[in-house]
Design a protein around this motif. Structure first.
Motif, PDB file in Angstrom:
ATOM      1  N   ALA A   1       4.042   5.812  -5.486  1.00 31.59           N
ATOM      2  CA  ALA A   1       4.010   5.930  -6.955  1.00 31.59           C
ATOM      3  C   ALA A   1       2.925   6.910  -7.385  1.00 31.59           C
ATOM      4  O   ALA A   1       3.148   7.745  -8.277  1.00 31.59           O
ATOM      5  N   ALA A   2       1.762   6.846  -6.754  1.00 30.01           N
ATOM      6  CA  ALA A   2       0.663   7.755  -7.105  1.00 30.01           C
ATOM      7  C   ALA A   2       1.019   9.200  -6.774  1.00 30.01           C
ATOM      8  O   ALA A   2       0.743  10.112  -7.565  1.00 30.01           O
ATOM      9  N   LEU A   3       1.637   9.424  -5.625  1.00 31.34           N
ATOM     10  CA  LEU A   3       2.019  10.785  -5.230  1.00 31.34           C
ATOM     11  C   LEU A   3       3.057  11.357  -6.185  1.00 31.34           C
ATOM     12  O   LEU A   3       2.946  12.506  -6.625  1.00 31.34           O
TER      13      LEU A   3
ATOM     14  N   SER B   1       2.768  15.379 -12.770  1.00 29.51           N
ATOM     15  CA  SER B   1       1.765  15.895 -13.703  1.00 29.51           C
ATOM     16  C   SER B   1       1.483  17.361 -13.423  1.00 29.51           C
ATOM     17  O   SER B   1       1.191  18.132 -14.353  1.00 29.51           O
TER      18      SER B   1
ATOM     19  N   LYS C   1       0.836  -1.210   0.000  1.00 23.96           N
ATOM     20  CA  LYS C   1       0.000   0.000   0.000  1.00 23.96           C
ATOM     21  C   LYS C   1       0.866   1.253   0.000  1.00 23.96           C
ATOM     22  O   LYS C   1       0.554   2.229  -0.679  1.00 23.96           O
TER      23      LYS C   1
ATOM     24  N   ALA D   1       3.595  10.497  -9.294  1.00 23.05           N
ATOM     25  CA  ALA D   1       2.939  10.730 -10.581  1.00 23.05           C
ATOM     26  C   ALA D   1       2.094  12.006 -10.529  1.00 23.05           C
ATOM     27  O   ALA D   1       2.105  12.812 -11.470  1.00 23.05           O
ATOM     28  N   GLU D   2       1.367  12.202  -9.440  1.00 24.49           N
ATOM     29  CA  GLU D   2       0.539  13.401  -9.290  1.00 24.49           C
ATOM     30  C   GLU D   2       1.398  14.663  -9.285  1.00 24.49           C
ATOM     31  O   GLU D   2       1.087  15.646  -9.958  1.00 24.49           O
TER      32      GLU D   2
ATOM     33  N   ALA E   1       2.349   1.672  -3.543  1.00 20.61           N
ATOM     34  CA  ALA E   1       1.339   2.202  -4.465  1.00 20.61           C
ATOM     35  C   ALA E   1       1.074   3.681  -4.182  1.00 20.61           C
ATOM     36  O   ALA E   1       0.948   4.489  -5.114  1.00 20.61           O
ATOM     37  N   GLY E   2       1.011   4.043  -2.918  1.00 26.27           N
ATOM     38  CA  GLY E   2       0.778   5.440  -2.550  1.00 26.27           C
ATOM     39  C   GLY E   2       1.919   6.349  -2.973  1.00 26.27           C
ATOM     40  O   GLY E   2       1.700   7.466  -3.442  1.00 26.27           O
TER      41      GLY E   2
END
Length: 126
Positions: free
Chosen positions: A115-117, A123, A109, A119-120, A112-113
């Motif tokens: 990687a998402a942060l 962007s 978890k 990526a955000e 995944a968190g």
């Protein structure tokens, strides 16, 4: 000639760090994060005890903890509420955590968190 080279170097944009480097930086910061979770009137809550200094990274730690621990809440609560010596409670809790592979869940978890942060944030810079 040297002055012109320095001026040209200063004018060039700085290359962005590769995503892997950002992931490593965030992961290293999260490694020092500490928090606690609990159930309060049927809702899971998490409180940061040692912050990374970045609320978004702290949020990754809390989200992972809640996602991985809430499914175990009833069994965890049973152990906590049992009239057992402290050492035995700790032993049973550790056995529950190991049997349910909570540390694997937390790692997945958090990964995944992170990687998402990253990526955000990338962007938003683009």
């Amino acid at each position: 000639m040297l002055l012109a080279a320095l001026a040209l170097a200063a004018a060039q944009p700085v290359a962005e760090a590769p995503a892997d480097n950002e992931i490593t930086v965030v992961a290293n910061r999260l490694r020092n994060w500490r928090g606690t979770w609990r159930m309060n009137k049927g809702a899971a809550t998490c409180k940061t005890k040692r912050s990374t200094g970045d609320k978004a990274i702290d949020g990754i730690g809390c989200d992972a903890m809640i996602q991985c621990m809430v499914p175990l809440a009833p069994r965890f609560s049973t152990i906590e509420n049992a009239k057992l010596p402290k050492a035995e409670k700790e032993q049973r809790i550790n056995a529950l955590l190991a049997a349910e592979k909570v540390y694997d869940c937390l790692f997945a978890k958090r990964e995944a968190g992170i990687a998402a942060l990253v990526a955000e944030r990338r962007s938003k810079r683009s």
